[in-house]
Design an enzyme around this catalytic site. Structure first.
Site, PDB file in Angstrom:
ATOM      1  N   ASP A 109      43.671 105.789  50.556  1.00 20.38           N
ATOM      2  CA  ASP A 109      44.380 105.784  51.839  1.00 20.38           C
ATOM      3  C   ASP A 109      45.452 106.867  51.799  1.00 20.38           C
ATOM      4  O   ASP A 109      46.339 106.834  50.936  1.00 20.38           O
ATOM      5  CB  ASP A 109      45.001 104.380  51.998  1.00 20.38           C
ATOM      6  CG  ASP A 109      45.673 104.168  53.331  1.00 20.38           C
ATOM      7  OD1 ASP A 109      46.221 105.124  53.887  1.00 20.38           O
ATOM      8  OD2 ASP A 109      45.652 103.015  53.797  1.00 20.38           O
ATOM      9  N   HIS A 169      42.166 104.684  55.122  1.00 17.08           N
ATOM     10  CA  HIS A 169      42.969 103.885  56.067  1.00 17.08           C
ATOM     11  C   HIS A 169      42.191 103.493  57.321  1.00 17.08           C
ATOM     12  O   HIS A 169      42.744 102.859  58.218  1.00 17.08           O
ATOM     13  CB  HIS A 169      44.196 104.717  56.473  1.00 17.08           C
ATOM     14  CG  HIS A 169      45.330 103.924  57.045  1.00 17.08           C
ATOM     15  ND1 HIS A 169      46.054 103.005  56.325  1.00 17.08           N
ATOM     16  CD2 HIS A 169      45.881 103.906  58.296  1.00 17.08           C
ATOM     17  CE1 HIS A 169      46.982 102.459  57.087  1.00 17.08           C
ATOM     18  NE2 HIS A 169      46.901 102.995  58.295  1.00 17.08           N
ATOM     19  N   SER A 206      47.769  98.000  59.109  1.00 11.28           N
ATOM     20  CA  SER A 206      48.815  99.024  59.062  1.00 11.28           C
ATOM     21  C   SER A 206      50.073  98.529  59.784  1.00 11.28           C
ATOM     22  O   SER A 206      50.660  97.539  59.354  1.00 11.28           O
ATOM     23  CB  SER A 206      48.263 100.331  59.645  1.00 11.28           C
ATOM     24  OG  SER A 206      49.094 101.386  59.288  1.00 11.28           O
TER      25      SER A 206
HETATM   26  N1  LIG Z   1      46.941 109.872  64.830  1.00  5.18           N
HETATM   27  C1  LIG Z   1      47.742 109.720  63.691  1.00  5.18           C
HETATM   28  C2  LIG Z   1      47.287 108.557  62.840  1.00  5.18           C
HETATM   29  C3  LIG Z   1      47.099 107.328  63.633  1.00  5.18           C
HETATM   30  C4  LIG Z   1      46.345 106.286  62.834  1.00  5.18           C
HETATM   31  O1  LIG Z   1      45.841 106.531  61.762  1.00  5.18           O
HETATM   32  N2  LIG Z   1      46.304 105.095  63.381  1.00  5.18           N
HETATM   33  C5  LIG Z   1      45.659 104.022  62.672  1.00  5.18           C
HETATM   34  C6  LIG Z   1      46.695 102.991  62.369  1.00  5.18           C
HETATM   35  S1  LIG Z   1      47.964 103.738  61.380  1.00  5.18           S
HETATM   36  C7  LIG Z   1      49.181 102.540  61.201  1.00  5.18           C
HETATM   37  O2  LIG Z   1      49.562 101.772  61.971  1.00  5.18           O
HETATM   38  C8  LIG Z   1      44.538 103.469  63.519  1.00  5.18           C
HETATM   39  O3  LIG Z   1      44.169 102.331  63.403  1.00  5.18           O
HETATM   40  N3  LIG Z   1      43.970 104.341  64.365  1.00  5.18           N
HETATM   41  C9  LIG Z   1      42.950 103.957  65.339  1.00  5.18           C
HETATM   42  C10 LIG Z   1      41.535 103.965  64.867  1.00  5.18           C
HETATM   43  O4  LIG Z   1      40.681 103.486  65.652  1.00  5.18           O
HETATM   44  O5  LIG Z   1      41.251 104.416  63.752  1.00  5.18           O
HETATM   45  C11 LIG Z   1      47.681 110.969  62.867  1.00  5.18           C
HETATM   46  O6  LIG Z   1      47.193 111.918  63.423  1.00  5.18           O
HETATM   47  O7  LIG Z   1      48.128 110.967  61.704  1.00  5.18           O
END
Ligand SMILES: N[C@@H](CCC(=O)N[C@@H](CSC=O)C(=O)NCC(=O)O)C(=O)O
Length: 277
Positions: free
Chosen positions: A222, A255, A146
């Protein structure tokens, strides 16, 4: 530099370190997985992993399940943090700007420019520290997810001599044309959109002269795909410049790290081919 945790894993070691970053002007943390070959005294190549929004060095190491294959292939993995951190470091109320959201650029705008220099940290300071401290070679690959996929692609495209291959999961492929990228680049780089293009994977891929192999995986389920990620822009750039990009779409995957865990073995084996591991 101070070790803050260590766990044996597949006959290698996962270790977390705290260190003072001169580039970021704050204390930082990173994690390294040293495969058994390194523990036995062999110098091994390194895959740098860049995580996404809200992540630290821990998300990938705890969720991707990369250690078994890294141990088999003899590849060290370094997971960086996603921004400078600390009480004295600028921050924002939302999850997609400020701490946890450094976007792998060098900020030129106040209040960010005092600490937010993640591009220099990943390109210079962290590899120098890793190569001076651990039993590793100077063969490197880079990958990310991401925001970290954007970081991996842009850093590799701008520094092709540093890395033998690049890969990404669900990267923000065309940040100049999506809300996450526009918000971050306005804050960190200012309003001049021409400057933003220097940190846009699709723009960089159009004009890349030195081309290292690139693998990108994207889930079709995603929820950020259409508004934020735009892999079609990267595909179009690769076709326009004949770039060796393999972009794969996967039905049903979202995602999350469940997606990354499903394909990380293929990414590690892809990098191993070019690292000579
Ligand atoms: N909290 C946010 C969404 C945050 C999210 O989805 N983070 C992803 C990366 S998104 C792009 O850079 C991530 O890797 N999160 C950590 C995990 O361990 O999954 C929302 O509420 O939308």
């Amino acid at each position: 530099m101070e070790m803050i945790s260590q766990n044996k894993s597949f006959d290698g070691w996962h270790k977390q370190y705290r260190h003072r970053s001169e580039v970021l002007n704050c204390e930082m943390r990173f994690a390294i997985y040293l495969p058994p070959q390194a523990v036995q005294g062999q110098d091994v190549p390194v895959l740098y992993w860049l995580s996404g929004l809200t992540c630290s060095d821990e998300n990938f190491m705890q969720k991707a399940g990369a250690q078994r294959v890294a141990a088999d292939l003899g590849i060290a993995i370094v997971a960086a943090d996603t921004s400078p951190r600390g009480d004295g470091v600028a921050n924002a109320d939302q999850y997609d700007l400020g701490q946890g959201a450094g976007f792998y650029v060098n900020a030129t705008q106040q209040p960010w420019s005092k600490h937010y220099r993640m591009y220099d940290y990943i390109v210079s300071e962290l590899p120098a520290l890793i190569e001076a401290t651990f039993p590793v070679t100077s063969k490197r690959a880079i990958s990310g997810h991401s925001m970290g996929g954007h970081g991996a692609l842009t850093i590799a495209l701008k520094n092709p001599a540093m890395f033998s291959s690049v890969s990404a999961f669900s990267p923000i492929s065309n940040p100049v044309n999506c809300p996450w990228g526009q918000q971050a680049f306005t804050a960190y780089l200012g309003k001049d959109r021409e400057l933003w293009k220097q940190h846009d994977a699709s723009e960089l891929m159009k004009s890349a002269e030195v081309r290292i192999p690139a693998l990108v995986d994207q889930g079709e389920a995603d929820n950020f795909l259409v508004e934020q990620l735009k892999p079609e822009a990267l595909q179009a750039a690769a076709e326009a410049s004949d770039y060796p990009l393999r972009l794969r779409l996967h039905a049903g995957y979202d995602h999350s790290y469940y997606f990354i865990a499903s394909f990380i073995e293929e990414h590690l084996r892809f990098h191993a081919e070019y690292l000579g591991a």
